[in-house]
Design a protein around this motif. Sequence first.
Motif, PDB file in Angstrom:
ATOM      1  N   THR A  27       0.826  -1.205   0.000  1.00  0.00           N
ATOM      2  CA  THR A  27       0.000   0.000   0.000  1.00  0.00           C
ATOM      3  C   THR A  27       0.863   1.259   0.000  1.00  0.00           C
ATOM      4  OG1 THR A  27      -1.781  -1.155   1.135  1.00  0.00           O
ATOM      5  CG2 THR A  27      -1.805   1.252   1.246  1.00  0.00           C
ATOM      6  N   GLN A  28       1.890   1.273   0.834  1.00  0.00           N
ATOM      7  CA  GLN A  28       2.766   2.440   0.908  1.00  0.00           C
ATOM      8  C   GLN A  28       3.531   2.646  -0.402  1.00  0.00           C
ATOM      9  OE1 GLN A  28       2.731   4.707   3.445  1.00  0.00           O
ATOM     10  NE2 GLN A  28       1.018   3.449   4.077  1.00  0.00           N
ATOM     11  N   ARG A  29       3.946   1.547  -1.034  1.00  0.00           N
ATOM     12  CA  ARG A  29       4.649   1.651  -2.318  1.00  0.00           C
ATOM     13  C   ARG A  29       3.719   2.237  -3.377  1.00  0.00           C
ATOM     14  NH1 ARG A  29       4.786  -1.444  -6.726  1.00  0.00           N
ATOM     15  NH2 ARG A  29       3.852  -3.301  -5.762  1.00  0.00           N
ATOM     16  N   LYS A  30       2.467   1.788  -3.386  1.00  0.00           N
ATOM     17  CA  LYS A  30       1.497   2.313  -4.354  1.00  0.00           C
ATOM     18  C   LYS A  30       1.226   3.792  -4.083  1.00  0.00           C
ATOM     19  CE  LYS A  30       0.607  -1.264  -6.880  1.00  0.00           C
ATOM     20  NZ  LYS A  30       0.971  -1.291  -8.292  1.00  0.00           N
ATOM     21  N   ARG A  73      -6.336  13.479   8.168  1.00  0.00           N
ATOM     22  CA  ARG A  73      -7.157  14.485   7.476  1.00  0.00           C
ATOM     23  C   ARG A  73      -6.494  15.870   7.487  1.00  0.00           C
ATOM     24  NH1 ARG A  73     -11.494  11.977  10.320  1.00  0.00           N
ATOM     25  NH2 ARG A  73     -12.627  10.611   8.921  1.00  0.00           N
ATOM     26  N   ALA A  74      -5.751  16.179   8.547  1.00  0.00           N
ATOM     27  CA  ALA A  74      -5.163  17.516   8.705  1.00  0.00           C
ATOM     28  C   ALA A  74      -3.803  17.668   8.032  1.00  0.00           C
ATOM     29  CB  ALA A  74      -5.026  17.839  10.191  1.00  0.00           C
ATOM     30  N   ASP A  75      -3.206  16.572   7.572  1.00  0.00           N
ATOM     31  CA  ASP A  75      -1.861  16.642   7.001  1.00  0.00           C
ATOM     32  C   ASP A  75      -1.881  17.387   5.668  1.00  0.00           C
ATOM     33  OD1 ASP A  75       0.622  16.204   5.772  1.00  0.00           O
ATOM     34  OD2 ASP A  75       0.847  14.267   6.772  1.00  0.00           O
ATOM     35  N   GLU A 111      -5.985  14.539  -1.497  1.00  0.00           N
ATOM     36  CA  GLU A 111      -7.238  13.936  -1.028  1.00  0.00           C
ATOM     37  C   GLU A 111      -7.236  12.429  -1.272  1.00  0.00           C
ATOM     38  OE1 GLU A 111     -10.587  13.664   1.055  1.00  0.00           O
ATOM     39  OE2 GLU A 111      -9.379  15.463   0.850  1.00  0.00           O
ATOM     40  N   ALA A 112      -6.720  12.006  -2.414  1.00  0.00           N
ATOM     41  CA  ALA A 112      -6.664  10.568  -2.717  1.00  0.00           C
ATOM     42  C   ALA A 112      -5.755   9.838  -1.723  1.00  0.00           C
ATOM     43  CB  ALA A 112      -6.172  10.355  -4.147  1.00  0.00           C
ATOM     44  N   ALA A 124      -6.814   6.888   0.939  1.00  0.00           N
ATOM     45  CA  ALA A 124      -6.105   5.609   0.949  1.00  0.00           C
ATOM     46  C   ALA A 124      -5.552   5.308   2.344  1.00  0.00           C
ATOM     47  CB  ALA A 124      -4.983   5.618  -0.088  1.00  0.00           C
ATOM     48  N   LEU A 125      -4.943   6.313   2.974  1.00  0.00           N
ATOM     49  CA  LEU A 125      -4.405   6.106   4.326  1.00  0.00           C
ATOM     50  C   LEU A 125      -5.510   5.800   5.328  1.00  0.00           C
ATOM     51  CD1 LEU A 125      -1.638   8.831   4.570  1.00  0.00           C
ATOM     52  CD2 LEU A 125      -1.329   6.371   4.664  1.00  0.00           C
ATOM     53  N   LEU A 126      -6.611   6.508   5.218  1.00  0.00           N
ATOM     54  CA  LEU A 126      -7.738   6.243   6.117  1.00  0.00           C
ATOM     55  C   LEU A 126      -8.259   4.825   5.926  1.00  0.00           C
ATOM     56  CD1 LEU A 126      -9.599   9.665   5.920  1.00  0.00           C
ATOM     57  CD2 LEU A 126      -8.498   8.684   7.946  1.00  0.00           C
ATOM     58  N   ALA A 127      -8.313   4.359   4.692  1.00  0.00           N
ATOM     59  CA  ALA A 127      -8.784   3.000   4.426  1.00  0.00           C
ATOM     60  C   ALA A 127      -7.832   1.973   5.041  1.00  0.00           C
ATOM     61  CB  ALA A 127      -8.924   2.768   2.919  1.00  0.00           C
ATOM     62  N   VAL A 128      -6.519   2.218   4.897  1.00  0.00           N
ATOM     63  CA  VAL A 128      -5.536   1.296   5.483  1.00  0.00           C
ATOM     64  C   VAL A 128      -5.651   1.322   7.004  1.00  0.00           C
ATOM     65  CG1 VAL A 128      -3.062   0.894   5.846  1.00  0.00           C
ATOM     66  CG2 VAL A 128      -3.922   1.410   3.551  1.00  0.00           C
ATOM     67  N   TYR A 129      -5.731   2.530   7.580  1.00  0.00           N
ATOM     68  CA  TYR A 129      -5.824   2.648   9.037  1.00  0.00           C
ATOM     69  C   TYR A 129      -7.062   1.914   9.544  1.00  0.00           C
ATOM     70  CZ  TYR A 129      -6.685   4.561  13.625  1.00  0.00           C
ATOM     71  OH  TYR A 129      -6.933   4.671  14.964  1.00  0.00           O
ATOM     72  N   ARG A 130      -8.181   2.135   8.888  1.00  0.00           N
ATOM     73  CA  ARG A 130      -9.436   1.497   9.322  1.00  0.00           C
ATOM     74  C   ARG A 130      -9.347  -0.023   9.198  1.00  0.00           C
ATOM     75  NH1 ARG A 130     -12.582   6.110   6.214  1.00  0.00           N
ATOM     76  NH2 ARG A 130     -12.650   7.651   7.884  1.00  0.00           N
ATOM     77  N   SER A 131      -8.649  -0.511   8.186  1.00  0.00           N
ATOM     78  CA  SER A 131      -8.533  -1.970   8.024  1.00  0.00           C
ATOM     79  C   SER A 131      -7.732  -2.592   9.172  1.00  0.00           C
ATOM     80  CB  SER A 131      -7.897  -2.318   6.681  1.00  0.00           C
ATOM     81  OG  SER A 131      -6.505  -2.068   6.686  1.00  0.00           O
TER      82      SER A 131
END
Length: 122
Positions: free
Chosen positions: A19-22, A99-101, A106-107, A111-118
């Motif tokens: 995910t981070q590489r993408k 969100r504040a970074d 936005e994309a 993506a980070l929020l989706a990874v964090y939530r997973s």
Amino acid sequence: MTEDPWKQQIEAFGQFIHTQRKLAKLSLRELSAQTEVSNAYLSQLERGLHQPSMRVVTQVARALGIPAETLLAQAGLLDEDRPEPSAAPEPGAAEAAIRADPGLTEAQREALLAVYRSFSDR
């Protein structure tokens, strides 16, 4: 039969690297060139087939612009005897920070929020 928790940790680590590489918009070949780790081995790491060494974790972290401690935690390589922080973070603090970074698009935020939530089952 339940799956081995260590295998699950290594697979989650591989997914995190992928995910981070993408997010960094790097191909395996480009990450390989930056880390001096073969792209075949990086592919195996992303698929959860190997436990990385400290050298590989450090090089991948540097290439992806991620603190090595973040990757070490994902790999399960941090010292488990380290004391826990004295205060638990506020609920939603990680999501608020993402969100504040201002350095994220936005994309990237989504993506980070989706990874964090997973990982946090939210």
